[in-house]
Structure formats: C-alpha cells, structure tokens
Write an enzyme that holds these catalytic residues in place. Structure first.
Site, PDB file in Angstrom:
ATOM      1  N   ASP A 540      68.668  51.877  -7.000  1.00 33.60           N
ATOM      2  CA  ASP A 540      68.413  51.703  -5.572  1.00 33.60           C
ATOM      3  C   ASP A 540      69.704  51.671  -4.751  1.00 33.60           C
ATOM      4  OD1 ASP A 540      68.733  49.243  -7.061  1.00 33.60           O
ATOM      5  OD2 ASP A 540      68.381  48.159  -5.199  1.00 33.60           O
ATOM      6  N   GLU A 541      69.593  52.094  -3.524  1.00 31.74           N
ATOM      7  CA  GLU A 541      70.577  51.892  -2.461  1.00 31.74           C
ATOM      8  C   GLU A 541      71.972  52.429  -2.771  1.00 31.74           C
ATOM      9  OE1 GLU A 541      68.790  48.152  -0.023  1.00 31.74           O
ATOM     10  OE2 GLU A 541      70.069  47.603  -1.719  1.00 31.74           O
TER      11      GLU A 541
END
Length: 887
Positions: A540-541
């Site tokens: 993620d991210e």
C-alpha cells in the site's frame, strides 16, 4: 622532561574538567526543562483558510490549515541557555511558527524539533511563553496531540518532559471547544452529547431475557427453539469423536473461564457426518446443533464445523455456575470463507498476551483469519534468524540520530525504549502464537509490508551494511541492502518519511532479503505445525503525497484557491532518481516508475510460489498496475479492498473482483477499528475515512452490496452520498476488520478500540441478514432511496445490542478484555433524569456532586434533578466505567 610531562598532565586535567563541566551544564538544562516546563496545546481554529491564514502559500495540501497555541510555562529556575532542543510529535506537518524566538524543523515522520533562535531571551522563572504555529489540515480529536516531548542538549541524556508523559491528552492540552470539532464550517456531523446519544439509543429498549433465548453471536442460518430449557449447574460431559485434542483444550479453557464444570453428567455428543448436510450446506465450518433434555448433539460437516458447534453451545451460556440453556435446533454454515481481523503491531507494539486474548475471542465468534501486520515504518516486530539488526535496531525506538542503535521515536514513544513503541516477538513467541491460533481454528497470515512502509527494515539493513562494510566484507554488506545509495529522489510518504521508507524494487539484494524473510517465516510456521499458506505482501501507499491532487504548481497560470502551492518540479516519484531503477526502465523491464510497486509484487509472488505457498495477498492499491490476478505466480491472489465507499469504493470493488482477485472487504469507513467510536473529540482514533464507526454502524454494514450502505450511512462530513456499481458481482472472498495502531500505544487502548465492535464484524462475516439487498449492477443507492428494510435492520440491531449488554460483555470481562464501555445517553425532561445506553443490560449511574458520589439509575423511577448532573455506564462486571459526560 619531567616538567613537560607534568605540564601536559595539567592541560589534560583541565580539558577533562572543562568537558565534565560542560556536560554537567547541558544535563542541568535538560533536567530543568524536563522537570519544570509545563506544556499545553490549545487549538485556536481548525478553519484557517476561512479565517485568513495563508494556508495555500504555506504549501498546505488542499489549502487547509489550523492554528494552535503551544504554551510553555517555566515552573522552575530561569533558563538562559540556547543550547537545547525539544523533540515533539506532531501528526500534522508544521508549516509556520509565529514567534520569532523559536523555530520548528521537521525531522522524520511525526518527529519535529523546537529550538531557540538567536532572538531567544530565555525562560525566566515563572514565565509563560506562547508559540502560535500553523499546521496542515485540522486537529479534530484530542489524541492527535501525541505525548512524550523530550529535551536534548549536547551529549546529555535526553529526558521526557514530565508534563507530557501521560496517556490521557488532557494532561497537556486545552479541550477542543466551540465549533473546532468540525472539519470545515459546513461539517454536518452531529456532535456526540448526552442528549444526542439519548436520541440515537431511543429505539433500543431492554428485551426480556426469555425473548433472547436462542440468540447467539454470530447469528446462525436457522434457529428453532423447542420450548424447554436445560440446567447445566451439574456440569457437562463432552463425548468427542470429531474435534482434535488441541482444539478441545481450547474449548475446555473457555468453558472453565465461564465457570462450567466439564466433568458433570449432562452429555454433549460431538460427531462428524458430512452426509447430514444439504449441497448448499457442504461448507467448511458447517454444523448442526440439537440441544435436548437428554443430551446435546453436535454434528460437524468437518472438524472445524464440530468445533463451531461447540462454540455455539457455549454462546448460549452465561457466565457463572448456574447456567441454563434453551432446547434448540440450529443449522449453520459461514457466509464467507475469510472472516478476519488485522492487527498492526508495527506502529506500536502489542504484547503476546494481548494477541492471545484476541485469538480467544476470534475463535469464540467464529473468525478464522488473523492478519498479523508485523512491520511498518515505525517498527519491525518479528525475529528473523540471521538478520539480528531487524530486531536489535528496527524493533526499538529511542533518541539516536545516527539510527545505528534504534530507529527514531515516533507516535508519542519519547526518547526511551521502555514502552510499547518498542518490542518484538521472538521466534518462539511467534511459534507459540501460531500454535495457539491453530488450536482455535485460525490461520495466521503474516504481513511484511513492502515496498513502502518499510523504513524500519531499510534503516536496519543500512546499519547492517555499515557494520559489515567497516569490517571489509563488502559482499556480505551488500547481500541484503534495501536502498540504492545513489537514489536522490525527493519523496514524502503519507506519514512524512523520505525515500528511506521504501525498499528499492530494482535491486537483487531486495529480492534476496524478501526471500530470506519468507524462508525463515515459513520455517517457523512448519515448526508450529501450521504451514504458511498465505503471504501478505502489503504493497500500500507507495507514492509521493506531494504529487497528489491537493497541490498545484506554484507557477501555474490556472491556480485554484483550494489547493496548496508547491514547486512540483522539485518532487519525484519513488525511485525516479535511483540509477538502478532508471536502468530497469531503460531496459524495458518495467514501463515506468508508477509500475514499479506492482512489478515488485509480481516478483515477490514468484518467491512465494517457489516456497510452496499457495496464496499471495496484498492491499489492493499495491497491485493496481498489474493486468489482473493472472500476472502473479501463486494459485490465488487476494486483495484487502480498502477504497472508501463515498470516494468510489462502492463501484471499484466489483472491478477488482472481475479481474480474478479474491476480494476481502476491508473498507476504512466501516471496518477500520482505529476510527473513533463517535463524533467526540475525547474519543481515540484517526478519522481520515470517517468521523465515527460504532458497533451499530459496523453491524449495519452490507459487505456484498456495497452501494447499499449509501442508503443507511453518511460520509465523513455527515453528508449523504450516492453509490452504484457497474461490474457484475462475482462473489467476494471475505470480510476483515482492521486495527491500525498509530494512536494505540498500550494493550488497554488496543482492546478498547477492538472490543466490542469486532463482534459486529464477526456477525457480518458469518451471517447475511434479511435486510441486506442483493447487489445488482447499475442500481444506485443514496439517502433518497428506500430499498433497505430499515425496520428489520433496527430490530435486528436491538436484539444484537441486548445480547451484548446482557450476555456477551460479561464474557469479555471474564476473559480480561478491557472493552469500551459505551457512554450513555441522558436528558432532563420535566425536571426528571432520563438515561439509556446503546447496549441494554449495562447498569447506569449518575452523580449530582461532580462525581464524588454515584447513584444507580432506575429506569422506572426517574430521579428529580436540579442543577448539573454527570452520567456514566458501568461494565458488566461492575469494575470499569465509561467516560463521564455531563448535562
């Protein structure tokens, strides 16, 4: 010659004395400030752009900023020295300081420094100094202000400022007041007050115990009461032919906790017979339960089903040795294969004991997947043989600017490692957790987050590199290095780290590191007798937030007022200035820098498959540049879907499922347990996705028809939204409730955030309610539609809430779970106090003398009240209390 030696000795002695004196002076400055400086934060306004602050020019994302007064009171002797620095934690970037005697500098993550400038004229004894500063975004909940600011001076030992060394933020802040609880002036949320809680709870009345007979959590497929009840006061005798021995030990432990004698006379007969189940019921975990006067008969479709049948019998029981259960016939099977809980121990550590208690409760409520988020920027929490730096350094937080002994403090952990900012599970700890989970029918899914959220790993491997390079062993030094030393990319991550937050996906040493970690984790699982079946990549991210839509180029000719100005020419995509990644792209291996995280995921999936691990799992955004599930090497590819519904998640989930991914519903606005329970600044939690998720909201979540939730809930500003999906529904794999731990520093806080609302997640993961409408592509839901039977939803919630208040919370007490006791509702009408609570069955109390004395509230004899009154609810065992609120 003798004279020269004597003179030299005198010079050395003077130098040593001078150094000692200087060190002593520095330590005195640290000690004085740490002991005597009273720190207070006061929010002036959350609506800076509306009140004339230059948020846009100060580079605030979305041109949003707040104003805070930091007040320092010197309660000790005068301090004239300018040789000191205060390190403090701020989850918002500080953009400007409006007192020219001080400057603030961002260090990394949430760590900032406050230092005197040349204009600093000292802290006089008793002096009060106000330092107004402008922060990005807003500050809506008191736990945004992190504890444990600390003082540093030269080589003196850093010390925590005593006035900030507290878990209750009221010790160092002025309560948020006025309309500052609103994100924007037109925020339409309803502030939680005694009166608003009373109105919200008003449709949930106490249900007689007799009417709750046969009601268990999670709700079975079919329940038929047969009219009698059985006393278990004489104990039970389990005749088991189906459940493995270790799982029976777990069941007996739960029975003992509830005070049930397992060496009694009443027979409980447990068998396996798959032929007893219809085609639709032939599901792992299915069972039949028949409680009769002569005996109870449990038939499992498989051993897991037999285990769940026993858990349902236990669910009918109460605490104590005078148990009675109704005679009943239950047929049951789970809704989803994956019924999960994710716990983040990277941001803050949680003890092995707390994890084991959570596994106990997951098992009791038929949840079967424990997603263990073991690493993040702020900490590495699992021992990996052969890589001692990961835990020697990466699991510890302390004040070490070189980060060769530990990683820098974050999230209120302060300068020392004697708190939950630090900690890890030894190899044996992890094996113990695995064995404990296996005995409760739970698969443990480890997550080693990469390529982003990996700072603890990167820093640890840099320390390893330096150690081995210093010894001249460059081959070993480079073996597991995770960052390209020539990468000069200017990147800011979601939580304000730089490029050292990323594992470089273009380096063979990164792949070697991941392969090593997977192999060691797999070996631990093998030793525990729980094969590693699922590897969670994280993913993620992996982005630079300064390149997000909330910024515009400072030289743009088409500026808008609601974006922050930034020189975008100075911002890079992750790895854009890594020569190794530049070569990877130039060679045509990867199309561009955006594709690198998904490329790395595909590469790691091959390592996972090579280890014989069947399932590869990730947060869905980490795979977004892969074509579909077929791009990965494992048999199955699973995604935790975490798009916010009102930002389009009600549609995009079905697109992911259509690409062949096993989708696990994990939406932040409904099943993130780090979000606050209610809209009240005193609640704990982050709130970027929603301002509140209480047990009732989680219970009312429709996980298969995601657009339906637009009809029954609001967005983070209390406004309605519309949602519809366009892709056909191919089925979701499961539901998971998440606890991220940025604001959760202790085991007590951890259990407060998880319980009791995780029981609502268990309900939705196991049972599809009649009020859930089947998904149809193209059907739009909003506050204006009326597809959902809300009367049925409210009636089911009332029953669920009563089972909690009258039965299940007492079981959590017996298990030692420090759950959140709900804050009651109250109002005064015609001079009489009226009170209620969201979980009927809990006792209520009121005080008319400021809390010195508490009276039990009687619903049938509403007391006459004149003047102020305080109210609270009491835990089921009478030993703990809700937060106090006043009218």
């Amino acid at each position: 010659m003798s004279f020269k030696l004597t003179a030299l000795a005198s010079v050395i002695a003077l130098a040593v004395t001078g150094c000692a004196s200087q060190g002593s002076l520095e330590q005195n400055v640290v000690n004085n400030l740490a002991e005597n400086l009273d720190v207070n934060y006061e929010l002036v306004t959350n609506h800076g752009a509306n009140e004339g602050l230059k948020c846009q020019e100060l580079n605030a994302e979305w041109a949003s900023c707040d104003l805070i007064n930091l007040t320092l009171v010197n309660n000790g002797p005068a301090v004239d020295s300018k040789d000191w620095t205060i390190y403090f934690h701020s989850i918002r970037m500080i953009l400007d300081v409006q007192n020219d005697q001080f400057k603030v500098t961002h260090v990394t993550g949430d760590l900032h420094t406050l230092e005197p400038t040349d204009k600093f004229d000292g802290f006089a004894e008793g002096e009060t100094v106000v330092i107004p500063y402008i922060g990005e975004y807003w500050t809506l909940f008191e736990n945004d202000y992190m504890p444990r600011a600390y003082v540093v001076s030269g080589d003196a030992k850093p010390k925590t400022i005593k006035s900030t060394d507290a878990e209750d933020p009221s010790a160092y802040l002025t309560p948020i007041s006025g309309d500052n609880w609103k994100r924007t002036p037109d925020d339409n949320n309803v502030l939680a007050t005694a009166q608003s809680r009373f109105e919200k709870n008003n449709d949930v009345n106490l249900i007689a115990k007799e009417e709750l007979a046969g009601s268990i959590i999670p709700t079975p497929l079919s329940t038929q009461l047969t009219g009698d009840s059985i006393s278990l006061a004489g104990g039970i005798n389990i005749e088991n032919e189906a459940i493995p021995g270790s799982m029976m030990v777990a069941l007996n432990d739960r029975l003992e906790m509830l005070g049930v004698n397992t060496e009694g006379q009443y027979a409980v007969k447990v068998t396996l017979d798959p032929t007893r189940f219809t085609k639709e019921q032939k599901i792992e975990g299915a069972y039949q339960l028949d409680v009769r006067e002569d005996a109870t008969y449990i038939v499992g479709y498989d051993y897991q089903g037999a285990f769940y049948g026993m858990q349902s019998l236990i669910a009918l029981m109460t605490t104590g040795d005078k148990n009675t259960v109704p005679t009943v016939k239950i047929t049951d099977a789970p809704r989803f294969d994956y019924r999960g809980v994710m716990v983040d121990v990277g941001r803050n550590f949680h003890s092995k004991a707390a994890i084991l208690r959570t596994l106990d409760q997951m098992s009791a409520y038929k949840m079967n997947k424990f997603h263990f988020h073991l690493t993040d920027d702020e900490g590495w929490r699992i021992e990996i043989p052969g890589l001692p730096e990961l835990t020697d350094i990466g699991s510890n937080r302390c004040h070490d600017l070189s980060e060769t002994q530990c990683v820098l403090p974050q999230l209120g952990s302060g300068p020392t490692s004697d708190n939950f900012g630090s900690g890890f599970y030894s190899k044996q700890d992890y094996i113990d957790i695995l064995m404990y989970a296996k005995a409760r029918g739970i698969e443990v899914i480890p997550e080693i987050d990469m390529p982003a959220h990996a700072r603890a790993a990167v820093v640890s491997m840099e320390a390893r590199y330096k150690r081995l390079a210093a010894s001249g062993d460059m081959e070993a030094a480079n073996q597991y290095r995770l960052m390209d030393p020539q990468d000069t990319s200017n990147v800011t991550t979601v939580q304000f780290y730089d490029k050292r937050s990323f594992i470089n996906p273009c380096m063979d040493s990164s792949v070697a590191f991941v392969d090593k970690v997977i192999a060691e984790m797999a070996a631990m699982h093998k030793a525990a007798g729980m094969p590693l079946n699922t590897w969670h990549f994280g993913g993620d991210e992996a982005k630079n937030i300064k390149q997000g839509a909330g910024f515009q180029d400072i030289n743009s000719a088409d500026k808008v007022a609601w974006k922050g100005d930034l020189d975008l020419s100075q911002q890079d995509k992750p790895f854009a200035k890594s020569p190794m990644c530049q070569q990877t792209i130039n060679d045509g291996i990867v199309a561009d820098y955006d594709h690198l995280p998904s490329y790395f995921a595909e590469r790691v999936s091959q390592l996972v498959a090579d280890q014989g691990i069947a399932n590869f799992q990730a947060w869905q955004d980490g795979l977004k540049y892969s074509e579909d599930a077929g791009a990965f090497a494992t048999d199955n590819v699973r995604v935790n879907f975490w798009d916010v519904l009102y930002w389009g998640g009600g549609a995009s989930a079905y697109d992911w499922s259509a690409k062949g991914y096993d989708l696990i519903v994990s939406n932040p606005d409904y099943v993130y347990m780090d979000m606050p329970y209610e809209v009240d600044p005193e609640e704990r939690g982050y709130y970027w996705a929603t301002r509140a998720t209480d047990t009732r909201k989680m219970f009312g979540f429709a996980p298969e028809n995601l657009p339906q939730n637009a009809e029954t809930s609001l967005d983070r500003d209390g406004n309605g939204f519309a949602s519809k999906g366009t892709a056909e529904y191919k089925g979701f794999y499961g539901l998971s409730a998440q606890l991220w731990s940025e604001t959760v520093r202790t085991d007590e806080q951890y259990e407060f955030m998880v319980f009791p609302r995780v029981l609502a997640a268990a309900e939705r993961a196991w049972h599809k309610a009649d009020w859930e409408v089947d998904y149809k592509a193209g059907v739009e839901y909003s506050q204006q539609t009326n597809f959902v039977n809300k009367d049925a939803l409210n009636a089911e919630w009332a029953r669920f809430a009563n089972v909690l208040g009258q039965r299940e919370l007492a079981k959590l007490d017996a298990a030692g779970i420090q759950y959140r006791v709900p804050v009651p509702g109250a109002k005064i009408e015609n001079g009489r106090l009226q009170m209620n609570v969201s979980m009927p069955g809990l006792k209520l109390q009121y005080s008319t003398d400021g809390g010195d004395n508490w009276n039990i509230y009687n619903h049938d004899a509403q007391p006459v009240i004149s003047g102020d009154v305080s109210v609270r609810a009491v835990s089921a065992n009478g030993l703990r209390f809700s937060r106090v609120t006043s009218l």
